[in-house]
Enzyme design. Structure first.
Site, PDB file in Angstrom:
ATOM      1  N   ARG A  63     -18.891  20.678  31.130  1.00 43.23           N
ATOM      2  CA  ARG A  63     -18.191  20.272  29.903  1.00 43.23           C
ATOM      3  C   ARG A  63     -17.647  21.466  29.113  1.00 43.23           C
ATOM      4  NH1 ARG A  63     -22.496  16.500  30.155  1.00 43.23           N
ATOM      5  NH2 ARG A  63     -21.706  14.406  30.599  1.00 43.23           N
TER       6      ARG A  63
ATOM      7  N   LYS B 124      -3.115  25.814  27.592  1.00 46.76           N
ATOM      8  CA  LYS B 124      -2.723  24.707  28.459  1.00 46.76           C
ATOM      9  C   LYS B 124      -3.211  24.992  29.872  1.00 46.76           C
ATOM     10  CE  LYS B 124       1.465  22.665  26.486  1.00 46.76           C
ATOM     11  NZ  LYS B 124       2.901  22.407  26.750  1.00 46.76           N
TER      12      LYS B 124
ATOM     13  N   GLU C  80      11.249  33.128  31.428  1.00 45.35           N
ATOM     14  CA  GLU C  80      10.384  32.740  30.307  1.00 45.35           C
ATOM     15  C   GLU C  80      10.467  33.742  29.161  1.00 45.35           C
ATOM     16  OE1 GLU C  80       8.855  29.997  29.849  1.00 45.35           O
ATOM     17  OE2 GLU C  80       8.276  29.099  31.764  1.00 45.35           O
TER      18      GLU C  80
ATOM     19  N   LYS D 230       4.853  33.137  21.142  1.00 45.07           N
ATOM     20  CA  LYS D 230       4.047  31.999  21.582  1.00 45.07           C
ATOM     21  C   LYS D 230       2.797  31.862  20.729  1.00 45.07           C
ATOM     22  CE  LYS D 230       2.355  29.372  25.411  1.00 45.07           C
ATOM     23  NZ  LYS D 230       2.336  29.163  26.871  1.00 45.07           N
TER      24      LYS D 230
ATOM     25  N   GLU E 185       0.383  20.618  20.800  1.00 43.95           N
ATOM     26  CA  GLU E 185       1.752  20.138  21.014  1.00 43.95           C
ATOM     27  C   GLU E 185       1.998  18.782  20.359  1.00 43.95           C
ATOM     28  OE1 GLU E 185       4.550  19.325  24.774  1.00 43.95           O
ATOM     29  OE2 GLU E 185       3.596  21.291  24.809  1.00 43.95           O
TER      30      GLU E 185
ATOM     31  N   ARG F  71       5.355  22.990  18.912  1.00 43.74           N
ATOM     32  CA  ARG F  71       5.015  23.664  20.176  1.00 43.74           C
ATOM     33  C   ARG F  71       5.888  23.153  21.318  1.00 43.74           C
ATOM     34  NH1 ARG F  71      -0.872  25.219  22.910  1.00 43.74           N
ATOM     35  NH2 ARG F  71       0.027  25.979  24.855  1.00 43.74           N
TER      36      ARG F  71
ATOM     37  N   ASN G 227       9.062  24.240  25.509  1.00 46.12           N
ATOM     38  CA  ASN G 227       9.515  23.560  26.723  1.00 46.12           C
ATOM     39  C   ASN G 227      11.034  23.564  26.873  1.00 46.12           C
ATOM     40  OD1 ASN G 227       6.946  22.693  27.818  1.00 46.12           O
ATOM     41  ND2 ASN G 227       6.825  21.295  26.080  1.00 46.12           N
TER      42      ASN G 227
ATOM     43  N   HIS H 105      12.531  22.995  30.263  1.00 46.57           N
ATOM     44  CA  HIS H 105      11.488  22.587  31.189  1.00 46.57           C
ATOM     45  C   HIS H 105      11.581  21.130  31.630  1.00 46.57           C
ATOM     46  CE1 HIS H 105       9.899  26.459  30.163  1.00 46.57           C
ATOM     47  NE2 HIS H 105       8.806  26.287  30.872  1.00 46.57           N
TER      48      HIS H 105
ATOM     49  N   HIS I 211      11.028  20.918  35.483  1.00 43.40           N
ATOM     50  CA  HIS I 211       9.936  20.201  36.129  1.00 43.40           C
ATOM     51  C   HIS I 211      10.456  19.114  37.071  1.00 43.40           C
ATOM     52  CE1 HIS I 211       6.829  21.402  32.806  1.00 43.40           C
ATOM     53  NE2 HIS I 211       7.136  22.389  33.602  1.00 43.40           N
TER      54      HIS I 211
ATOM     55  N   HIS J 204       8.895  28.381  39.825  1.00 41.58           N
ATOM     56  CA  HIS J 204       8.965  27.818  38.479  1.00 41.58           C
ATOM     57  C   HIS J 204       9.995  28.518  37.601  1.00 41.58           C
ATOM     58  CE1 HIS J 204       7.743  25.930  34.763  1.00 41.58           C
ATOM     59  NE2 HIS J 204       7.465  27.115  34.227  1.00 41.58           N
TER      60      HIS J 204
END
Length: 379
Positions: free
Chosen positions: A132, A154, A196, A237, A247, A251, A255, A258, A262, A277
Site C-alpha cells: 500500500r 504520475k 517535451e 512542471k 490534474e 495541470r 498534455n 498528447h 497517445h 513517445h
C-alpha cells in the site's frame, strides 16, 4: 519562468516541488551519480533498497551507480526489465511487484527507478501499490524522463485500450537528474525528449520558446544550455504540479499535444521502431497548433513557426511521417476517445491562442476533429 541562461556552469541546480506533506527536490547537474547515492543514503539511512532498471541502462551505467551506492553503504537488489514501451504492461507490472516482494522490500525501504520514462512509470506504480505504498526515488536517464515523467508523481502502465490508463499518483521522495547520462543517448532518443522541453515554451513561456529556437543545438551538444533547459522545464512542471497535483485543473496543460500523441502511439501498437513517445508528442504539438489555427484561435504564422522549429531539430511534425502510416481519420478519432481527458464521452483538447498561450478546451466536437484529421492526412 526566466529563459536567460543564469545557472552557473557545472553547479548543481536544485528545483523544489512544493507539495504540502510530500515536498521533494529535483537535483540537476552533470556527473551526479555518486552525489545521488549520498543523497539517497542521507534520506533513508539503513534502509534496504531495490534498484529497478532496464537492460540497456544497466549495461551503460549500472555498475557505476551500484559502485556509488556501495560506497555509501547501500547494497541494492538489482531488478532488470526489458527496455521499451512494451514493459509498461500488466505482465511486467506483476513480475516487478513479485520481484520487489522477493527482495523483502518493506514500507520503510526504498525503490530506486534508474532509467527512462518506462522504468520510472512502471517502478512508481509498483511502489504506489506495494504494501500500500513504499518510498521511491527517481534517477532518470533520458531527457524525456528528466524534464517530464520523473516529476509530478504520475505513474502507470498501458492497456490495449490506451496509454497510461492504469496507474496512480505517487510522488517520488527525491529526483536526481544527471545530465551527463544523456551523453549516451542516441540522437533519435535525445531529440524525442526535446519535444517535451519545447512544450514548456509553447504552454506559457514564449521567451523560452525563443531561447529554444536559438539554442536547441547546444542543448543537444551538452553543456550549460542542456542543464538550463532541464532546469527551466522542471521549474515549469514543479510550479504546475504544486498548484494542481491530481490534474483537476491547469495541470492538464502539460498534455499539450498528447491527445494526438497517445492516439498515434496506440495505433502504432507502442512499437518504438515506428514511433517513440517524444516523436508522437512532436507531431501532436504541431497538430495542436494547426488545429487551433483551423478553429480561428491562433495565427497561421505561429502554427508554421512551431512546425518549422520541430523540422529544424529533426523531429516529425506531420501524420505522414509516422512509419507504416498513422491510420485513418476514423481510427485516430476512435483512439482519442480513450484519452484520460475525455469526460462523459466528450473530447477535451489543449489548444493555443498563440505561442505561450495554451488553454484547456473542453467539449471539442468530434466532427471538427475528424474533419481536421482528414485534411491533415490529405495534405
Amino acid at each position: 519562468m526566466n529563459a536567460n541562461l543564469s545557472e552557473k556552469a557545472g553547479a548543481r541546480i536544485i528545483v523544489p516541488v512544493a507539495l504540502e506533506g510530500r515536498a521533494y527536490d529535483i537535483h540537476i547537474g552533470r556527473h551526479q551519480l555518486c552525489e545521488a547515492a549520498a543523497l539517497i543514503a542521507a534520506f533513508a539511512p539503513g534502509a534496504k533498497a531495490a534498484l529497478v532498471t532496464d537492460t540497456s541502462v544497466a549495461g551503460l551505467h549500472g555498475a557505476a551507480f551500484e559502485a556509488c551506492l556501495h560506497q555509501e553503504g547501500i547494497t541494492a537488489t538489482r531488478i532488470t526489465i526489458p527496455p521499451g514501451e512494451g514493459s509498461k504492461s500488466y505482465a511486467q507490472f506483476i513480475a516487478l511487484c513479485d520481484a520487489l516482494l522477493s527482495a523483502k522490500i518493506e514500507r520503510n525501504d526504498l525503490v530506486i527507478a534508474f532509467g527512462g520514462g518506462v522504468v520510472g512509470d512502471l517502478t512508481g506504480f509498483a511502489a504506489a501499490v506495494l504494501r500500500r505504498g513504499v518510498r521511491f526515488v527517481q534517477v532518470p536517464t533520458t531527457l524525456l524522463a528528466q524534464v517530464d515523467s520523473s516529476v509530478g508523481g504520475k505513474t502507470g502502465i498501458n492497456s490495449p485500450h490506451g496509454k497510461n490508463l492504469i496507474g496512480a499518483f505517487h510522488q517520488p521522495a527525491l529526483v536526481i537528474a544527471d545530465t551527463a547520462l544523456l551523453d549516451t543517448l542516441s540522437e533519435r532518443e535525445f531529440k524525442a525528449g526535446y519535444a517535451e522541453v519545447v512544450k514548456y515554451g509553447l504552454i506559457d513561456n514564449p521567451d523560452f520558446f525563443d531561447w529554444c529556437e536559438s539554442n536547441w543545438s547546444r542543448v543537444i551538444a551538452g553543456g550549460p544550455e542542456r542543464d538550463h533547459a532541464v532546469a527551466v522545464s522542471c521549474r515549469a512542471k514543479a510550479a504546475i504540479v504544486a498548484r494542481d497535483e491530481r490534474e483537476e485543473g491547469d495541470r492538464a496543460l502539460l498534455n499539450l499535444g498528447h491527445t494526438f500523441a497517445h492516439a498515434l502511439e496506440r495505433l502504432t501498437h507502442y512499437d518504438s521502431s515506428r514511433l517513440v513517445h517524444g516523436e508522437a508528442v512532436a507531431i501532436g504539438l504541431a497538430l495542436a497548433f494547426r488545429f487551433s489555427q483551423r478553429l480561428g484561435l491562433c495565427s497561421g504564422q505561429d502554427a508554421i513557426r512551431v512546425s518549422r522549429h520541430l523540422d529544424h531539430v529533426g523531429l516529425p511534425s506531420r501524420l505522414q511521417q509516422v512509419p507504416g502510416g498513422a491510420g485513418s481519420a476514423d481510427q485516430i478519432v476512435e483512439a482519442m476517445t480513450q484519452d484520460k481527458k475525455v469526460k462523459r464521452g466528450v473530447l477535451t483538447f489543449i489548444l493555443a491562442r498563440g505561442i505561450g498561450k495554451s488553454f484547456i478546451a473542453p467539449g471539442v466536437a468530434a466532427d471538427e476533429v475528424h474533419g481536421f484529421i482528414e485534411a491533415e492526412l490529405a495534405a
